[in-house]
Write a protein that holds these residues in place. Sequence first.
Motif: not given
Length: 404
Positions: A337-340, A374-375, A398-401
Motif C-alpha cells: 500500500i502506497k507510503g506504508i 518487500g511485500t 483498518r491498518a491502512t487508516l
Amino acid sequence: MLDIQKIRADFPILSQKVNGKPLIYFDNGATSQKPQVVIDAISKYYQKINANIHRGVHTLSQLATDAYEISRGKIQNHINAKHSHEVLFTSGTTFGINLVANGFAAILKPGDEVLVSALEHHSNIVPWQMLCEKTGAVLKVIPMNEKGELIMAEFDKLLSKKTKIVTTNHISNALGTINPIKYMIDQAHAVGAAILIDGAQAVPHLKPDVQDLDCDFYVFSGHKMCGPTGVGILYGKEDWLNKLPPYQGGGEMIKEVTFEKTTYAELPHKFEAGTPNIAGGIVLGTAIDYMNGVGFENIQKQELELLKYGTKRLLEIEGLKIFGTSQEKTSVISFNIKGIHPYDIGTIIDKLGIAVRTGHHCAQPIMNYFEIPGTIRASFSFYNTKEEIDVMVEAVKRATLMLS
Ligand code: 7TS
C-alpha cells in the motif's frame, strides 16, 4: 465443489484463536498446516514401529524399512517417476538443490554457463553461485517482465552450447507466477543442457508428471504440502543420478569401505547417507494420500476462486498495488500500500489473528527489480475461505487508516 467446512475440521490448528481472534492462516507459501491424519501418523510411527531402517534383521526395523519404502513408492507414483530409485529422500528443497549443484562441480569447466531465472528463491540462487565460484562457470539470469513473467525470447537467446544447466522454479513463491516449464525443459534439452525444476511452491497445488515434463531434476519439500518439516524429495533421472558424485559420505551410502578405497551403494542409497528422517519420510506418504483424497482438481478450483476473489477485494483498497500479475498464476497475492511499509501492515493484522508473510520472501532480486523493500504476501490454501479474505480486507483497510 469441496465441502470446505468438513475439510477445515481435518486441520485442528484452524479452529484455534491467535491473539484472541480466530486464526486466519494465509502464510501457506511458507508452510502449510497439517491435517489430523498426518499428526496421528507421526505419533503412530513412534508408538508402534520406531526403529532404524535398512540395517536391522529384527521385526521393528523391517516394519519401519517397509513403511519407508512404501512411502517412496507412493511418491514415485504421485510424480510418475519411472523408477523408485530416482526418488531420493532429502531434508527439503534446499538440500535437494545443494545436492545437485554440488554434484555439478565435478562436471562444469571454466566458461561453462548456468542459467538461473530472475524469479528464484535464494535457495535456488546461492548454491549455483557457490558452484560457479568453485568451477569458474558463469551464472546468467533469465530476466522477467513487469508482470513477473519470465521472458522466453530472452531465455532462448541466453541458451547456447555453453549452457550446462538451467534452473527455475515451477511456481514463484513471491509472486505466484506459474512458469512455462515444459517449454523451458524442451529448450534446455535442445542445446544439451540439464534442467532442474524447483517445485517447492508447485506441489501444494498440482501433481507434477516428471516423465511427461522430461525434467532432469525436480525438487520439493514435504512441509508445504500438508507433510512434516525436515523431509523433502529430489527426483533425478537415473542417468544423471548415476553420473553425479555422492553429496555426503557416511553410513548406508556405501557398498564397501576399506581405508584404501570406498565403493558406493546403488541408487537411491548413494545419496542417502546417515539415518534419515524416517518418520518424516513415512508421513510424507500419508500427506500425499490426504491431498489426493481431497483431489488436486478440487484444490485448484477452490484456490483459483480464492485468487480471483482476493484480487478483486484487495484492489478495492486505495493505493494498493499487486506485484505479480502473470496470466498463469497460483493462489498467492503479493501487495503493498502506497507510503506504508509492509511490515507495519503485517504486524497490525497479526494482532487481529491474521497470518501473512511480509518482507522479501527470500527473493531479494525480485524486490530489487520492483525497487521495493518487500511485500505483504497472502498465500491461500484449499482450506481457506472467501469469508476469511473478507476479514483480511477489512483488517488491511483498518491498518491502512491507522498508518496513513
Ligand atoms: N524454493 C521455493 C520456490 C520456495 O518457496 C522455498 C521456501 C524454498 C525453495 C526453500 O524451501 P525449504 O523447505 O528448503 O526451506 N519458501 C518459503 C516462503 O516462500 N516463505 O517461507 C519459505
